[in-house]
Design a protein around this motif. Structure first.
Motif, PDB file in Angstrom:
ATOM      1  N   ALA A 104       6.956   3.057 -10.641  1.00 27.80           N
ATOM      2  CA  ALA A 104       6.222   2.004  -9.929  1.00 27.80           C
ATOM      3  C   ALA A 104       4.710   2.198 -10.008  1.00 27.80           C
ATOM      4  O   ALA A 104       3.961   1.219  -9.988  1.00 27.80           O
ATOM      5  N   LEU A 105       4.252   3.437 -10.083  1.00 30.30           N
ATOM      6  CA  LEU A 105       2.816   3.680 -10.195  1.00 30.30           C
ATOM      7  C   LEU A 105       2.296   3.109 -11.508  1.00 30.30           C
ATOM      8  O   LEU A 105       1.306   2.367 -11.532  1.00 30.30           O
ATOM      9  N   ALA A 106       2.957   3.448 -12.599  1.00 30.60           N
ATOM     10  CA  ALA A 106       2.535   2.968 -13.918  1.00 30.60           C
ATOM     11  C   ALA A 106       2.709   1.456 -14.027  1.00 30.60           C
ATOM     12  O   ALA A 106       1.842   0.754 -14.563  1.00 30.60           O
TER      13      ALA A 106
ATOM     14  N   GLY B 185       8.354  10.050  -5.083  1.00 27.70           N
ATOM     15  CA  GLY B 185       8.168   9.672  -3.685  1.00 27.70           C
ATOM     16  C   GLY B 185       6.755   9.247  -3.343  1.00 27.70           C
ATOM     17  O   GLY B 185       6.474   8.909  -2.187  1.00 27.70           O
ATOM     18  N   SER B 186       5.857   9.217  -4.332  1.00 25.31           N
ATOM     19  CA  SER B 186       4.439   8.974  -4.044  1.00 25.31           C
ATOM     20  C   SER B 186       3.817   7.718  -4.661  1.00 25.31           C
ATOM     21  O   SER B 186       2.632   7.469  -4.451  1.00 25.31           O
ATOM     22  N   PRO B 187       4.547   6.898  -5.437  1.00 21.38           N
ATOM     23  CA  PRO B 187       3.867   5.863  -6.227  1.00 21.38           C
ATOM     24  C   PRO B 187       3.055   4.852  -5.428  1.00 21.38           C
ATOM     25  O   PRO B 187       1.961   4.466  -5.837  1.00 21.38           O
ATOM     26  N   PHE B 188       3.575   4.445  -4.277  1.00 22.93           N
ATOM     27  CA  PHE B 188       2.879   3.389  -3.547  1.00 22.93           C
ATOM     28  C   PHE B 188       1.681   3.918  -2.759  1.00 22.93           C
ATOM     29  O   PHE B 188       0.714   3.177  -2.540  1.00 22.93           O
ATOM     30  N   LEU B 189       1.703   5.188  -2.384  1.00 26.66           N
ATOM     31  CA  LEU B 189       0.510   5.768  -1.779  1.00 26.66           C
ATOM     32  C   LEU B 189      -0.592   5.877  -2.831  1.00 26.66           C
ATOM     33  O   LEU B 189      -1.765   5.585  -2.557  1.00 26.66           O
ATOM     34  N   GLN B 190      -0.229   6.257  -4.046  1.00 24.91           N
ATOM     35  CA  GLN B 190      -1.216   6.355  -5.122  1.00 24.91           C
ATOM     36  C   GLN B 190      -1.814   4.988  -5.448  1.00 24.91           C
ATOM     37  O   GLN B 190      -3.019   4.859  -5.651  1.00 24.91           O
ATOM     38  N   LEU B 191      -0.974   3.954  -5.471  1.00 27.38           N
ATOM     39  CA  LEU B 191      -1.479   2.606  -5.710  1.00 27.38           C
ATOM     40  C   LEU B 191      -2.386   2.156  -4.564  1.00 27.38           C
ATOM     41  O   LEU B 191      -3.403   1.489  -4.793  1.00 27.38           O
ATOM     42  N   ALA B 192      -2.026   2.537  -3.335  1.00 24.87           N
ATOM     43  CA  ALA B 192      -2.850   2.185  -2.175  1.00 24.87           C
ATOM     44  C   ALA B 192      -4.219   2.850  -2.270  1.00 24.87           C
ATOM     45  O   ALA B 192      -5.251   2.228  -1.987  1.00 24.87           O
TER      46      ALA B 192
ATOM     47  N   GLU C  81      -5.744   3.831  -4.972  1.00 32.37           N
ATOM     48  CA  GLU C  81      -6.488   3.304  -6.117  1.00 32.37           C
ATOM     49  C   GLU C  81      -7.011   1.892  -5.881  1.00 32.37           C
ATOM     50  O   GLU C  81      -8.018   1.491  -6.468  1.00 32.37           O
ATOM     51  N   ASN C  82      -6.333   1.138  -5.020  1.00 30.96           N
ATOM     52  CA  ASN C  82      -6.690  -0.269  -4.852  1.00 30.96           C
ATOM     53  C   ASN C  82      -7.208  -0.622  -3.462  1.00 30.96           C
ATOM     54  O   ASN C  82      -7.714  -1.719  -3.252  1.00 30.96           O
ATOM     55  N   GLN C  83      -7.040   0.271  -2.510  1.00 33.30           N
ATOM     56  CA  GLN C  83      -7.599   0.159  -1.158  1.00 33.30           C
ATOM     57  C   GLN C  83      -7.406  -1.231  -0.559  1.00 33.30           C
ATOM     58  O   GLN C  83      -6.292  -1.636  -0.294  1.00 33.30           O
ATOM     59  N   ASP C  84      -8.474  -1.989  -0.361  1.00 32.89           N
ATOM     60  CA  ASP C  84      -8.371  -3.276   0.340  1.00 32.89           C
ATOM     61  C   ASP C  84      -7.494  -4.287  -0.390  1.00 32.89           C
ATOM     62  O   ASP C  84      -6.991  -5.240   0.217  1.00 32.89           O
ATOM     63  N   ALA C  85      -7.283  -4.091  -1.688  1.00 37.36           N
ATOM     64  CA  ALA C  85      -6.465  -5.024  -2.471  1.00 37.36           C
ATOM     65  C   ALA C  85      -4.972  -4.699  -2.387  1.00 37.36           C
ATOM     66  O   ALA C  85      -4.147  -5.442  -2.929  1.00 37.36           O
TER      67      ALA C  85
END
Length: 318
Positions: free
Chosen positions: A131-133, A171-178, A180-184
């Motif tokens: 999901a991260l990629a 277990g970490s993909p959506f935290l990493q996306l958060a 990297e993209n913060q407000d988005a």
């Protein structure tokens, strides 16, 4: 190159003179040469034959075999997409020497290319670190269009765990996306089970602005509330990326996963959600992850994963 060309022999099923089954419609493409013709609806299938992320997250190994198991089940399904549509199989990305990050880079680039050339990408996992990629590729595609992305994850887990020594995992993909993209970052997780998500993860979800529904509320008798929550989320974004973790389903229907649970959602309810998302015309990409054929029974989980992909593709491309 961390890529394996598709194996056409995986696409098999009943024979007929016209295209009546997925195996007849699937076209194997070598060397990730993405089709750039835009006149017809296109599905782009990409496998992620990797489980390094699952290993880092201390899960049960075997997900690397997931993509081919799903392809085998997809091939025998009846073909109800538009006659003009095409299904392209672009093979698998794999991991060498535990180098998860290089695999992710190739997946991100491929997802971006698929979206730019008007495909509907269907990614087959593999661990949920996919999901991260995948998400990075969708964000990159939407950046030039100034459009917002909403991520809907149907899963027993938030997958908002911190990285380990700076390295991502399943277990970490959506935290990493958060991060990297913060407000988005717009994220809705459906089917979260409290028994496998400690309080700290609910706190993390709050911090990154995530929305969710716990499994106790994510049931058919609560459909009006669920529908309202999903519609509100859909209205807040321009496009949707859907991630389906097979461990979100009850293990009665999906025993072949890395982290099985008896308390997950039922297929007919999940498909009701798929219908709602597809009808929004905002769904542009999806993945099906965490199938573990080593623990499957009579290919039940693989068949269900294939049905998820077929149903969404049929509803999106109609």
């Amino acid at each position: 190159m961390l890529h394996q060309n598709p194996n056409p022999s995986l696409w098999s099923g009943r024979k007929s003179e016209t295209i009546e089954y997925w195996h007849q419609a699937a076209i194997s493409i070598k060397d990730l040469k993405v089709d750039e013709t835009q006149e017809y609806p296109k599905v782009g299938i990409l496998g992620y034959a990797g489980e390094e992320g699952v290993k880092r997250n201390q899960g049960r190994l075997g997900t690397a075999e997931g993509p081919n198991a799903i392809r085998k089940s997809l091939g025998s399904l009846a073909f109800h997409l538009p006659e003009t549509s095409r299904i392209f199989d672009y093979g698998d990305v794999y991991t060498e020497n535990s180098d998860l990050e290089s695999s992710h880079e190739l997946i991100t680039d491929t997802v971006f290319n698929l979206l730019e050339t008007k495909h509907f990408p269907i990614l087959l996992g593999g661990g949920h670190d996919l999901a991260l990629a995948h998400g990075r590729g969708v964000y990159k595609h939407l950046a030039s269009k100034n459009q917002t992305l909403g991520i809907i994850n149907m899963d027993a887990h938030f997958d908002l765990r911190p990285t380990i020594d700076g390295k991502g995992h399943s277990g970490s993909p959506f935290l990493q996306l958060a991060q990297e993209n913060q407000d988005a970052f717009k994220y809705l997780c459906l089917g979260v089970q409290r028994s496998v998500n400690p309080k700290s993860l609910f706190e993390t979800a709050d911090k990154v602005g995530a929305k969710w529904m716990v499994m106790e509320d994510f049931r058919l008798n609560n459909w009006e509330v669920i529908q309202e929550k999903i519609l509100w989320f859909l209205d807040s974004v321009d496009k949707i990326y859907l991630s389906i973790d097979m461990d979100g389903f009850s293990s009665a229907f999906a025993p072949g996963v890395s982290a099985p649970s008896p308390m997950g959602f039922r297929p007919e309810f999940a498909f009701k959600v798929f219908e709602l998302l597809s009808s929004s015309k905002k769904l542009i990409s999806m993945d099906v992850v965490e199938l573990n054929p080593a623990f499957d029974h009579d290919q039940a989980t693989a068949r269900l994963a294939a049905r998820c992909a077929e149903y969404v593709a049929r509803k999106v491309l109609r």
